[in-house]
Design an enzyme around this catalytic site. Structure first.
Site, mmCIF file in Angstrom:
data_model
loop_
_atom_site.group_PDB
_atom_site.id
_atom_site.type_symbol
_atom_site.label_atom_id
_atom_site.label_comp_id
_atom_site.label_asym_id
_atom_site.label_seq_id
_atom_site.Cartn_x
_atom_site.Cartn_y
_atom_site.Cartn_z
ATOM 1 N N ASP A 1 -3.078 -1.129 8.590
ATOM 2 C CA ASP A 1 -1.676 -0.820 8.490
ATOM 3 C C ASP A 1 -0.994 0.561 8.991
ATOM 4 O O ASP A 1 -0.175 1.057 8.909
ATOM 5 C CB ASP A 1 -1.034 -1.281 7.079
ATOM 6 C CG ASP A 1 -0.059 -2.098 6.945
ATOM 7 O OD1 ASP A 1 0.236 -2.848 7.955
ATOM 8 O OD2 ASP A 1 0.738 -2.260 5.755
ATOM 9 N N ASP B 1 -0.441 -11.141 -5.327
ATOM 10 C CA ASP B 1 -1.823 -12.023 -5.363
ATOM 11 C C ASP B 1 -1.382 -13.045 -6.379
ATOM 12 O O ASP B 1 -1.474 -14.383 -6.227
ATOM 13 C CB ASP B 1 -3.071 -11.432 -5.640
ATOM 14 C CG ASP B 1 -2.873 -10.215 -6.609
ATOM 15 O OD1 ASP B 1 -1.937 -10.229 -7.438
ATOM 16 O OD2 ASP B 1 -3.903 -9.700 -6.849
#
Length: 1139
Positions: A415, A841
């Site tokens: 990223d 998550d």
């Protein structure tokens, strides 16, 4: 830059029914052709004129037409296969970039790193140079790294020159004879010399049914080949022609039916065996456990009723605070304890998995694996915070995993777009050429080289090969050199960039001087770029940020660092070029892709969740593995067979309804006493194992094996609705595709609410992505080898080769990682990882369970994965703060389990409710920790008198709690010390990080204010050689204020209470004992926190004492102002004075 045809895969589709004809018929008679068998086993056709020109007839020539079926040692290298291999090499040697409002380009790289590359799958591997004048390109190579010669004269030519020759005169530059060109090669090949790559038009892509039917002929068998065994296993004949005629009764063109019949006979002959089993907890443990839960629940109800009916009239404020806290604690205990009623264990049978999917059979003589594909995702963001060497070791453990190489693909998401990460990954791929064969040859565990070489003990244990010591010594030296290269990359990149930037400055100065301008060197300024090893600009983030080259503003990047391997094993050799003897080891490496998604200013990139969704889309186009494993960059594979154990659940009966397999998180580098409960075994071995008996464990961010189809937001084939009181009524629901044994034609067939026009609105406008969805769903099905499996696939359906990559496919993958692709789609809302929470998550797993999917908890005998965890107190508190903040966000969002669908079980809903509610225990816990001190200061207690009833209730509640703890230790396997560490850190985090998370969440929801708790000062340790030196670091943070205040106030209160009682005219020892006992209870829980504040030699920052003193004085003054002493001095202890 040039590229091959838009769809070169068409060239490999045409075949002649499994044989290659070197003869032909013209007119009414037979035209004889002659063939000569070469030393490699191939037959070269010669015309009569060629034979006459040679002037002699050797015994090697035969005068009959021969049809030769392609055997592993006879793979004709026609123009189609040459073009396919050339395209694969071009893709792996090119760096693809593109993004929003920009052209997708492929930059051909002659090398990725400065060190030498040897593996043929890797870009920049050494090879022969092109023989064309003024060309420095590399000759095309096969799987073994040998040169590919398109012409029998063996003239060395690179891909670009070969394309120029075929599109021009069509003659070989060496022998001046025409190249053999297939029918499809007659089409004009588009020239992409500008570097711009076209994307497949909607609907113009190759059909998936054609892709899956593609069969490539490969030359990858070394040494001598056993022809007799090959003919026996396949039931075929070596040559078919006018010397041998096939049997008339044998059908032609019906091989598929025979294959299916043969496979059906195989599966029915063997008894069906399950791949996994449930192991129930023994009733001798589970029955008393459930009984104690019920007993404690009843006792709590009676106790709270008694407490409400018997207030302390002398200290109503103390009684009121205590009773409110106790009611909340009882409610919190119910939410945490009730979902633990049904714990289970599970086991897998890897031998049955191998028997079903990997063993050779009459229909599978080569033993090709029938396991589905697997894509492994690794995410990283900043090489300064996440060392590239740690990430490289994780990648090496993945590349060496025990899973079919041709079915495995590894992706890393960078990223930050850093060249340091890119070159570190390239170095890892180069070292994998040595490390992976070494692991396979000697069955090494773990397959993280840093962890393996750090193991203390005898490395020769269980090793039987005589060359192990020699191989280990050579590989260890190679790994040390690899570490030095990776650690030296920052300086290497800086020096290289400085040199190239200085050269550019000199060029600019020379241009200005040639133009007549009189300028000094100091005035010539250019943009300081970051340069790659091949002498070109890095398209990602530069060390000196510039336009389009800084964090948060750079194009998308994809580099296939290791191209897809061949379908069949490629055995190594014992030549001198290889470091170790790999003659009996498969030296293929899995496909490896570097990816950095596009980032632009003004776009919300959604942090890690956005990066994971970009990986899902890119992998769907490049490899489309029906299962995906996501790992953090510091979590490596510790058990090379962990992926196979997860597949035992996915491919077993009922596995089609499983959305993910969650593995426990295990950590290394933790101090032996586990001071801050970093292992978190109570959660991973207790709570998660209990949830496995319900609808499944929650998703905890890493070490999770996903079903790709479930992440796309579809419902499971079969689900249940739980209605009625306590959800006792069940109603089975069947999805539209549940009873179909055929592959769906489109994604719209899986959802009644989804039509063809709505597919782009949900998944984006990529046609290849939409076409990959039904393929992934079909390939993820279990084998239809049992009458109870109605939603399966036939055996052998996944033994076909993977389609080779081409430039247009990679260009499509670049487009789906652009920053605009998710606009006006359901990515992050229904599809993929869910956005809007720090704990994406948990929310992602909740959404799947809410649609009726199940999950499974897989605890392997050897830890599946291992990672690192912060052992420093401040870092640990900030980690818990992040988790608790996400839970608060979940509570105030539509992902609150109060709004769950009927497809979620009641106990599962309670577990998710606890996930969102547990941080709100912190205010009550904070008040309750102050109550003993307030009790000692005031001389009062939470009850008016310590009577027998209160003590009996207290004894029963404590005894049942201890009994539950002992039984929970029995069925979960955790130790008493781990349980006590968890209890201690629960109080530490509850009075610090959880409280801050509640405050932060409330401010965000009510006022839109976001507060970040950051470090304000740091005290470094003294011993740098101690692996636990970080444990003793004291980093000041505002999160420490409440626990420090609690400790100091309780210590002062104990002294005040003792003095008050001793010097009182009417001492009340009962209240002193009650308040003192609870104060010691609080201090015992805060002991690890106090030990952490002391550092290694009691060096505590002064700010700690300053804040603590101020808070203690403030609370004391507040208490005096609320409850001033009586003037008459008639109260007990009113005349107290400090001695």
């Amino acid at each position: 830059m040039a590229s091959l045809s838009h769809n070169p895969s068409k060239k490999g589709v045409r075949s002649t029914g499994g044989s290659v004809s070197y003869g032909n018929r013209s007119g009414g008679g037979q035209n004889l052709k002659f063939a000569r068998r070469t030393s490699s086993g191939r037959y070269i056709s010669l015309s009569g004129e060629d034979v006459d020109a040679s002037g002699e007839m050797s015994s090697d020539y035969m005068n009959y037409t021969v049809h030769i079926p392609p055997t592993p040692d006879n793979q004709p290298m026609d123009a189609s296969s040459v073009a396919v291999k050339a395209e694969e090499q071009y893709v792996s040697n090119s760096l693809f970039t593109g993004g929003f409002n920009s052209v997708t380009r492929a930059h051909l790289m002659d090398k990725m790193i400065e060190s030498e590359v040897t593996h043929p799958q890797m870009a920049g591997a050494k090879g022969s140079s092109c023989s064309m004048p003024a060309c420095d390109g590399k000759v095309m190579r096969d799987e073994r790294g040998n040169d590919i010669h398109p012409c029998p004269c063996r003239f060395k030519i690179c891909r670009e020159c070969y394309l120029d020759a075929t599109k021009g005169s069509g003659l070989c530059p060496g022998c001046k004879e025409p190249y053999k060109v297939a029918e499809d090669d007659e089409d004009d090949m588009p020239d992409f010399s500008s570097g711009a790559l076209p994307l497949p038009a909607p609907g113009g892509a190759t059909n998936d049914s054609e892709k899956t039917g593609l069969s490539l002929m490969r030359r990858n068998q070394p040494g001598e080949f056993d022809h007799n065994r090959f003919l026996f296993e396949t039931g075929g004949t070596y040559g078919v022609g006018n010397a041998y005629w096939p049997k008339k009764e044998e059908p032609h063109g019906e091989g598929d039916e025979g294959f299916g019949d043969k496979m059906g006979a195989e599966t029915t002959e063997k008894p069906w065996k399950p791949l996994s089993r449930k192991i129930p907890i023994p009733p001798s443990i589970l029955s008393p456990y459930r009984l104690l839960i019920g007993l404690r629940l009843v006792v709590l109800a009676f106790f709270l009723t008694w407490r409400v009916r018997h207030p302390n009239h002398e200290a109503m404020w103390l009684w009121a605070m205590s009773i409110v806290c106790e009611i909340w604690f009882a409610f919190s205990w119910i939410l945490d304890q009730i979902p633990k009623l049904c714990p289970i264990n599970r086991s897998t049978d890897l031998e049955v998995l191998k028997e079903k999917f990997d063993l050779p059979s009459p229909s599978n003589p080569l033993g090709r694996s029938d396991l589905p594909g697997m894509d492994v995702f690794v995410s990283t963001a900043d090489p300064e915070k996440e060392p590239p060497l740690v990430t490289a070791n994780t990648i090496l453990s993945i590349l060496a995993v025990d899973y079919p190489v041709e079915k495995l693909a590894c992706y890393i998401s960078d990223d930050g777009g850093a060249l340091l990460t890119f070159e570190a990954m390239a170095e890892a791929c180069s070292f994998a050429n040595v490390w992976v064969p070494f692991c396979k040859k000697h069955n090494i565990e773990p397959r993280n080289p840093d962890s393996y070489f750090s193991i203390k003990g005898d490395p020769t244990k269980k090793q039987k090969r005589a060359d192990f010591v020699k191989d280990r010594r050579l590989v260890k030296r190679e790994y040390d050199e690899f570490k030095v290269r990776v650690n030296g990359l920052p300086d290497s990149i800086r020096r290289r960039s400085d040199a190239f930037n200085a050269r550019e400055e000199m060029k600019k100065l020379k241009q200005l001087r040639d133009s007549g301008a009189d300028m000094l060197l100091e005035t010539v300024k250019i943009q300081k770029a970051t340069w790659m090893a091949d002498g070109t600009h890095w398209p990602g983030t530069w060390a000196n940020p510039g336009p389009d080259h800084k964090k948060g503003d750079h194009p998308g990047i994809i580099q296939v660092m290791l191209k897809p391997p061949s379908m069949d094993p490629l055995m190594g050799s014992d030549d001198e070029d290889r470091l170790i003897d790999c003659s009996d080891v498969d030296i293929r490496l899995p496909m490896f892709v570097y990816m950095s998604r596009e980032k632009r200013a003004g776009y919300d990139h959604n942090k890690k969740a956005g990066a994971m969704n970009a990986l899902v889309r890119a992998s769907a186009i490049l490899s489309n593995g029906p299962f995906m494993l996501n790992l953090d960059c510091d979590h490596y594979i510790n058990n090379c067979r962990a992926l196979r154990e997860g597949m035992c659940f996915m491919l077993d009966r009922g596995g089609e309804n499983i959305c993910y397999i969650q593995f426990p998180q295990r950590f290394e580098g933790i101090d032996p006493s586990d001071r801050y409960a970093n292992h978190n075994t109570v959660f991973f071995d207790g709570n998660m194992r209990a949830l496995d008996g319900l609808q499944g464990p929650v998703y905890v961010g890493t070490g999770c094996l996903f079903r790709r189809f479930a992440l796309y937001g579809f419902d499971p084939p079969r689900s249940k609705e739980y209605t009625g009181l306590l959800g006792m009524k069940k109603k089975v629901q069947t999805a539209p595709h549940a009873d179909s044994e055929n592959q769906a034609s489109g994604a719209d067939e899986f959802d009644v609410e989804l039509n063809v026009a709505m597919v782009p609105k949900r998944f984006g406008n990529s046609t290849l992505l939409a076409q990959s969805i039904p393929v992934a769903e079909y390939q993820a099905r279990p084998l239809a080898d049992h009458p109870g499996i109605t939603h399966g696939r036939p055996p052998g359906a996944l033994r076909i080769p993977r389609e080779p990559l081409d430039a247009s496919t990679v260009a499509e993958a670049v487009s789906v990682i652009s920053c605009w692709y998710e606009d006006k789609t359901e990515w992050g809302d229904r599809v993929g990882w869910i956005y809007g929470s720090v704990t994406e998550d948990v929310v992602t797993g909740y959404r799947m369970h809410n649609r009726g999917w199940r999950s499974v908890y897989c605890i392997t005998k050897r830890d599946a994965f291992r990672g690192s965890a912060p052992i420093n107190l401040t870092d640990r508190l900030h980690q818990v703060l992040r988790w608790a903040t996400g839970s608060v966000e979940i509570f105030f969002s539509r992902n609150n389990a109060f709004f769950a669908s009927p497809k979620m079980k009641v106990l599962q809903r309670l577990a998710y409710l606890n996930v969102g509610i547990y941080p709100f225990t912190s205010p009550f816990l904070l008040v309750y920790c102050f109550l003993p001190a307030l009790s000692l200061f005031s001389g009062q207690f939470i009850v008016q008198t310590l009577n027998v009833t209160f003590l009996i209730y207290l004894l029963i509640i404590t005894s049942t709690l201890m009994g539950l703890a002992v039984l929970e230790l029995k069925w979960s396997g955790i130790s008493l010390e781990e349980w006590w560490r968890n209890e201690q850190f629960w109080l530490i985090s509850g009075t610090s990080a959880h409280l801050a998370a509640v405050v932060q969440g409330l401010l965000k929801v009510m006022a839109g204010i976001e507060i970040s708790f950051t470090l304000t000062s740091k005290s470094a340790g003294d011993d740098n050689d101690d692996i636990y030196a970080e444990l003793y670091l004291v980093k000041w943070t505002s999160l420490m204020i409440p626990p420090i205040t609690i400790m100091m106030l309780n210590l002062i209160a104990i002294g005040v209470g003792i003095c008050r009682t001793i010097y009182s005219d009417f001492p009340q020892w009962g209240k002193l004992v009650g308040g003192g006992f609870f104060s010691f209870w609080v201090l015992a829980h805060l002991y690890p926190f106090a030990k952490g504040l002391m550092g290694r030699r009691g060096k505590t920052p002064t700010i700690v004492f300053v804040w603590s003193g101020l808070m203690a004085i403030t609370i004391s003054l507040l208490y005096v102002s609320i409850n001033p002493p009586k003037a008459g001095g008639t109260a007990a202890g009113a005349g107290f004075q400090f001695p």
